[in-house]
Design an enzyme around this catalytic site. Structure first.
Site, mmCIF file in Angstrom:
data_model
loop_
_atom_site.group_PDB
_atom_site.id
_atom_site.type_symbol
_atom_site.label_atom_id
_atom_site.label_comp_id
_atom_site.label_asym_id
_atom_site.label_seq_id
_atom_site.Cartn_x
_atom_site.Cartn_y
_atom_site.Cartn_z
ATOM 1 N N LYS A 184 36.655 43.886 -82.870
ATOM 2 C CA LYS A 184 36.666 44.478 -81.526
ATOM 3 C C LYS A 184 36.246 45.947 -81.592
ATOM 4 C CE LYS A 184 39.686 41.276 -79.219
ATOM 5 N NZ LYS A 184 40.583 41.138 -78.053
ATOM 6 N N GLU B 232 33.047 41.362 -80.770
ATOM 7 C CA GLU B 232 33.086 41.591 -79.326
ATOM 8 C C GLU B 232 32.047 42.643 -78.954
ATOM 9 O OE1 GLU B 232 36.860 42.268 -76.615
ATOM 10 O OE2 GLU B 232 36.235 44.168 -77.509
ATOM 11 N N ARG C 53 69.761 21.236 -73.892
ATOM 12 C CA ARG C 53 69.017 22.427 -73.501
ATOM 13 C C ARG C 53 67.873 22.741 -74.455
ATOM 14 N NH1 ARG C 53 66.471 23.485 -70.200
ATOM 15 N NH2 ARG C 53 68.202 22.800 -68.882
ATOM 16 N N ASP D 150 32.251 40.509 -73.563
ATOM 17 C CA ASP D 150 33.455 40.981 -72.878
ATOM 18 C C ASP D 150 33.142 41.509 -71.491
ATOM 19 O OD1 ASP D 150 36.223 41.680 -72.687
ATOM 20 O OD2 ASP D 150 35.690 43.754 -73.112
#
Length: 284
Positions: free
Chosen positions: A168, A197, A101, A218
């Site tokens: 960001k 960004e 597994r 973006d």
């Protein structure tokens, strides 16, 4: 590009954690089999796939029983068909069933990542764009999935929060603006790539003026992406940045975006939307 040699410590740690989780204090079902019983098992793919994860499989069997003999009929990056044999394993029947597994979990998951990566790469093969992964990975398997992405013909973005800046909107707001954020990043870790960004062409110009290395566009519409590419190309080579498109990339929009001339397209689906490949192991 990530290599198996680079990843040896990661592979060992991944497998150790997986076996600890699965086997725990011991495989009690395997105890039903005579300790001296020997067996051979064959693993096939039940569907078409791009294979990745062979080194993880090898490490599972090595940790369970170093006497196991594994014979591969494919290698990472190979495309396989339904019912194709991937490898055979020979040794203790107990060990084969204990390892099954965990070995297949790694192989089916990483092959799923490689397969979807190849799916997207094929769609933009006529262009020069590079498709990038993101940090949207299965916890604990980031390096493994990023390796699988490369097996499928795509490329790696930054590995984590430590090897490159990605500024960001919240970082920009906290720093007081794009210019301030980029300048602070350049002073904080000279030599590290600085990506920012942006959401508008006006912000693109601010990022170019501050000499960002990479600019993530973006959710730009295709016509806006073409305009961004034109603005960037109008600059002297030394002042240009690499341009990356991002946001809501789909099968239907990917090629059109690639044809705008951006350097990169980042796609979270490469790692977060992967579906495990259907594999089967049978004693023969």
């Amino acid at each position: 590009m990530l290599t198996i040699t680079d990843l040896k410590p990661v592979i060992y740690a991944n497998v150790t954690a997986a076996l600890t989780e699965d086997v725990g204090s011991g495989d009690i079902t395997a105890l039903l089999i005579c300790e001296t019983e020997q067996a051979t098992a064959r693993v096939i793919s039940r569907e078409s796939a791009v294979i990745s994860g062979t080194a993880w499989v090898d490490e599972v069997f090595r940790q369970v029983d170093p006497n196991m003999q594994i014979q591969w009929q494919i290698k990472d990056g190979d495309q396989v068909k339904p019912d194709q044999v991937l490898f055979t394993a020979k040794g203790s029947a107990r060990s084969l069933l204990t390892a099954e597994r965990c070995a297949l979990n790694f192989l089916q998951t990483l092959s799923g990542t490689a397969t979807i990566s190849q799916h997207y790469a094929d769609k933009v093969a006529s262009t020069s764009v590079r498709l990038l992964d993101t940090r949207k990975t299965i916890p604990g398997l980031r390096m493994a999935q990023k390796y699988a992405v490369t097996c499928g013909g795509c490329y790696n973005h930054r590995i984590g929060l430590y090897d490159a800046f990605l500024i960001k909107e919240n970082h920009i707001m906290a720093c007081g603006g794009i210019k301030q954020a980029i300048e602070t990043a350049q002073k904080t870790a000279p030599g590290k790539k600085v990506e920012v960004e942006v959401e508008t062409l006006a912000q693109l110009q601010q990022a170019l003026d501050a000499h960002a290395d990479i600019i993530m566009l973006d959710n730009f519409a295709p016509e806006e992406l073409r305009e961004a590419v034109a603005i960037n190309k109008a600059l002297a080579n030394s002042a240009q940045a690499k341009l990356e498109a991002s946001g809501n990339i789909t099968d239907d929009t990917l090629l059109n975006i690639a044809q705008t001339g951006v350097d990169y397209i980042s796609i979270g689906a490469l790692t977060k939307h992967c579906r495990a490949i259907d594999l089967s192991m049978r004693l023969i």
